[in-house]
Design a protein around this motif. Structure first.
Motif, PDB file in Angstrom:
ATOM      1  N   GLY A   7     110.928 -84.729 -18.491  1.00  0.00           N
ATOM      2  CA  GLY A   7     112.037 -85.589 -18.076  1.00  0.00           C
ATOM      3  C   GLY A   7     113.342 -85.190 -18.742  1.00  0.00           C
ATOM      4  O   GLY A   7     114.403 -85.146 -18.100  1.00  0.00           O
ATOM      5  N   ALA A   8     113.284 -84.900 -20.033  1.00  0.00           N
ATOM      6  CA  ALA A   8     114.485 -84.457 -20.755  1.00  0.00           C
ATOM      7  C   ALA A   8     114.992 -83.131 -20.198  1.00  0.00           C
ATOM      8  O   ALA A   8     116.205 -82.930 -20.051  1.00  0.00           O
ATOM      9  CB  ALA A   8     114.183 -84.326 -22.241  1.00  0.00           C
ATOM     10  N   ALA A   9     114.079 -82.239 -19.868  1.00  0.00           N
ATOM     11  CA  ALA A   9     114.485 -80.956 -19.278  1.00  0.00           C
ATOM     12  C   ALA A   9     115.136 -81.179 -17.917  1.00  0.00           C
ATOM     13  O   ALA A   9     116.134 -80.519 -17.590  1.00  0.00           O
ATOM     14  CB  ALA A   9     113.280 -80.035 -19.151  1.00  0.00           C
ATOM     15  N   ALA A  10     114.603 -82.100 -17.143  1.00  0.00           N
ATOM     16  CA  ALA A  10     115.182 -82.394 -15.828  1.00  0.00           C
ATOM     17  C   ALA A  10     116.601 -82.938 -15.971  1.00  0.00           C
ATOM     18  O   ALA A  10     117.502 -82.552 -15.216  1.00  0.00           O
ATOM     19  CB  ALA A  10     114.300 -83.379 -15.072  1.00  0.00           C
ATOM     20  N   LEU A  21     118.406 -72.114 -22.426  1.00  0.00           N
ATOM     21  CA  LEU A  21     117.907 -72.332 -23.779  1.00  0.00           C
ATOM     22  C   LEU A  21     118.111 -73.779 -24.231  1.00  0.00           C
ATOM     23  O   LEU A  21     117.275 -74.338 -24.951  1.00  0.00           O
ATOM     24  CB  LEU A  21     118.559 -71.365 -24.757  1.00  0.00           C
ATOM     25  CG  LEU A  21     118.102 -69.913 -24.632  1.00  0.00           C
ATOM     26  CD1 LEU A  21     118.852 -69.033 -25.621  1.00  0.00           C
ATOM     27  CD2 LEU A  21     116.615 -69.783 -24.846  1.00  0.00           C
ATOM     28  N   LEU A  22     119.195 -74.408 -23.801  1.00  0.00           N
ATOM     29  CA  LEU A  22     119.411 -75.814 -24.127  1.00  0.00           C
ATOM     30  C   LEU A  22     118.424 -76.709 -23.398  1.00  0.00           C
ATOM     31  O   LEU A  22     117.990 -77.734 -23.930  1.00  0.00           O
ATOM     32  CB  LEU A  22     120.846 -76.218 -23.812  1.00  0.00           C
ATOM     33  CG  LEU A  22     121.920 -75.579 -24.692  1.00  0.00           C
ATOM     34  CD1 LEU A  22     123.305 -75.988 -24.217  1.00  0.00           C
ATOM     35  CD2 LEU A  22     121.717 -75.958 -26.140  1.00  0.00           C
ATOM     36  N   VAL A  23     118.068 -76.345 -22.184  1.00  0.00           N
ATOM     37  CA  VAL A  23     117.063 -77.105 -21.430  1.00  0.00           C
ATOM     38  C   VAL A  23     115.735 -77.058 -22.166  1.00  0.00           C
ATOM     39  O   VAL A  23     115.073 -78.083 -22.372  1.00  0.00           O
ATOM     40  CB  VAL A  23     116.922 -76.553 -19.995  1.00  0.00           C
ATOM     41  CG1 VAL A  23     115.745 -77.195 -19.279  1.00  0.00           C
ATOM     42  CG2 VAL A  23     118.205 -76.766 -19.215  1.00  0.00           C
ATOM     43  N   VAL A  24     115.338 -75.866 -22.581  1.00  0.00           N
ATOM     44  CA  VAL A  24     114.075 -75.715 -23.319  1.00  0.00           C
ATOM     45  C   VAL A  24     114.148 -76.456 -24.647  1.00  0.00           C
ATOM     46  O   VAL A  24     113.202 -77.154 -25.029  1.00  0.00           O
ATOM     47  CB  VAL A  24     113.758 -74.218 -23.529  1.00  0.00           C
ATOM     48  CG1 VAL A  24     112.559 -74.042 -24.435  1.00  0.00           C
ATOM     49  CG2 VAL A  24     113.527 -73.535 -22.188  1.00  0.00           C
ATOM     50  N   VAL A  45     112.584 -83.546 -27.535  1.00  0.00           N
ATOM     51  CA  VAL A  45     112.111 -84.847 -27.042  1.00  0.00           C
ATOM     52  C   VAL A  45     110.591 -84.942 -27.143  1.00  0.00           C
ATOM     53  O   VAL A  45     110.058 -85.969 -27.564  1.00  0.00           O
ATOM     54  CB  VAL A  45     112.613 -85.086 -25.604  1.00  0.00           C
ATOM     55  CG1 VAL A  45     111.921 -86.285 -24.976  1.00  0.00           C
ATOM     56  CG2 VAL A  45     114.111 -85.261 -25.596  1.00  0.00           C
ATOM     57  N   THR A  46     109.889 -83.892 -26.765  1.00  0.00           N
ATOM     58  CA  THR A  46     108.426 -83.912 -26.858  1.00  0.00           C
ATOM     59  C   THR A  46     107.987 -84.105 -28.315  1.00  0.00           C
ATOM     60  O   THR A  46     107.119 -84.932 -28.601  1.00  0.00           O
ATOM     61  CB  THR A  46     107.824 -82.625 -26.299  1.00  0.00           C
ATOM     62  OG1 THR A  46     108.234 -82.473 -24.938  1.00  0.00           O
ATOM     63  CG2 THR A  46     106.308 -82.643 -26.359  1.00  0.00           C
ATOM     64  N   ALA A  47     108.583 -83.366 -29.228  1.00  0.00           N
ATOM     65  CA  ALA A  47     108.236 -83.491 -30.645  1.00  0.00           C
ATOM     66  C   ALA A  47     108.585 -84.882 -31.166  1.00  0.00           C
ATOM     67  O   ALA A  47     107.826 -85.479 -31.946  1.00  0.00           O
ATOM     68  CB  ALA A  47     108.950 -82.427 -31.464  1.00  0.00           C
ATOM     69  N   GLY A  48     109.729 -85.410 -30.742  1.00  0.00           N
ATOM     70  CA  GLY A  48     110.129 -86.741 -31.188  1.00  0.00           C
ATOM     71  C   GLY A  48     109.177 -87.825 -30.714  1.00  0.00           C
ATOM     72  O   GLY A  48     108.780 -88.710 -31.473  1.00  0.00           O
ATOM     73  N   VAL A  49     108.771 -87.749 -29.455  1.00  0.00           N
ATOM     74  CA  VAL A  49     107.822 -88.742 -28.937  1.00  0.00           C
ATOM     75  C   VAL A  49     106.483 -88.624 -29.635  1.00  0.00           C
ATOM     76  O   VAL A  49     105.857 -89.634 -29.982  1.00  0.00           O
ATOM     77  CB  VAL A  49     107.674 -88.584 -27.402  1.00  0.00           C
ATOM     78  CG1 VAL A  49     106.542 -89.445 -26.864  1.00  0.00           C
ATOM     79  CG2 VAL A  49     108.982 -88.942 -26.707  1.00  0.00           C
ATOM     80  N   ARG A  50     106.033 -87.406 -29.872  1.00  0.00           N
ATOM     81  CA  ARG A  50     104.762 -87.228 -30.595  1.00  0.00           C
ATOM     82  C   ARG A  50     104.875 -87.734 -32.035  1.00  0.00           C
ATOM     83  O   ARG A  50     103.923 -88.305 -32.563  1.00  0.00           O
ATOM     84  CB  ARG A  50     104.332 -85.767 -30.568  1.00  0.00           C
ATOM     85  CG  ARG A  50     103.811 -85.365 -29.223  1.00  0.00           C
ATOM     86  CD  ARG A  50     103.263 -83.962 -29.217  1.00  0.00           C
ATOM     87  NE  ARG A  50     102.715 -83.676 -27.903  1.00  0.00           N
ATOM     88  CZ  ARG A  50     102.385 -82.456 -27.497  1.00  0.00           C
ATOM     89  NH1 ARG A  50     102.543 -81.437 -28.294  1.00  0.00           N
ATOM     90  NH2 ARG A  50     101.896 -82.289 -26.289  1.00  0.00           N
TER      91      ARG A  50
END
Length: 102
Positions: free
Chosen positions: A71-74, A84-87, A93-98
């Motif tokens: 979702g953040a990438a979208a 690179l900013l998309v990645v 975001v993935t690391a933060g949610v985890r």
């Protein structure tokens, strides 16, 4: 069936598919429909692979940190960010949610 037999069958199958592709006449590949399909097929396959890896866990549908990252990438893509900013947005975001336990 042993692993080596499976590897051998897969190798022969890959070679046969490659050979079949070389045997297709050039005229058949120049048709507009074939060219359009060849351009769109990798995008469709990549989208399907991304969806399967993001939202599936075996036979179950899962919404977890991976979905938040996609979702953040979208959102970053909609905002026309560089690749690179998309990645990086997806990773953060993935690391933060985890890290928050999701």
């Amino acid at each position: 069936m042993s692993v080596w037999v499976a590897i051998g069958v897969t190798a022969v199958g890959c070679y046969a598919v490659k050979l079949l592709g070389l045997l297709v006449p050039a005229g058949a590949l120049e048709r507009p429909l074939v060219r359009r399909l060849a351009a769109l097929l990798p995008v469709a396959l990549l989208a399907a692979l991304t969806a399967q890896q993001t939202f599936a866990d075996g036979q179950a549908l899962v919404l977890d940190a991976r979905a938040a990252g996609v979702g953040a990438a979208a959102v970053a893509l909609v905002l026309r960010a560089q690749f690179l900013l998309v990645v990086a947005a997806a990773v953060v975001v993935t690391a933060g949610v985890r890290a928050l336990g999701g």
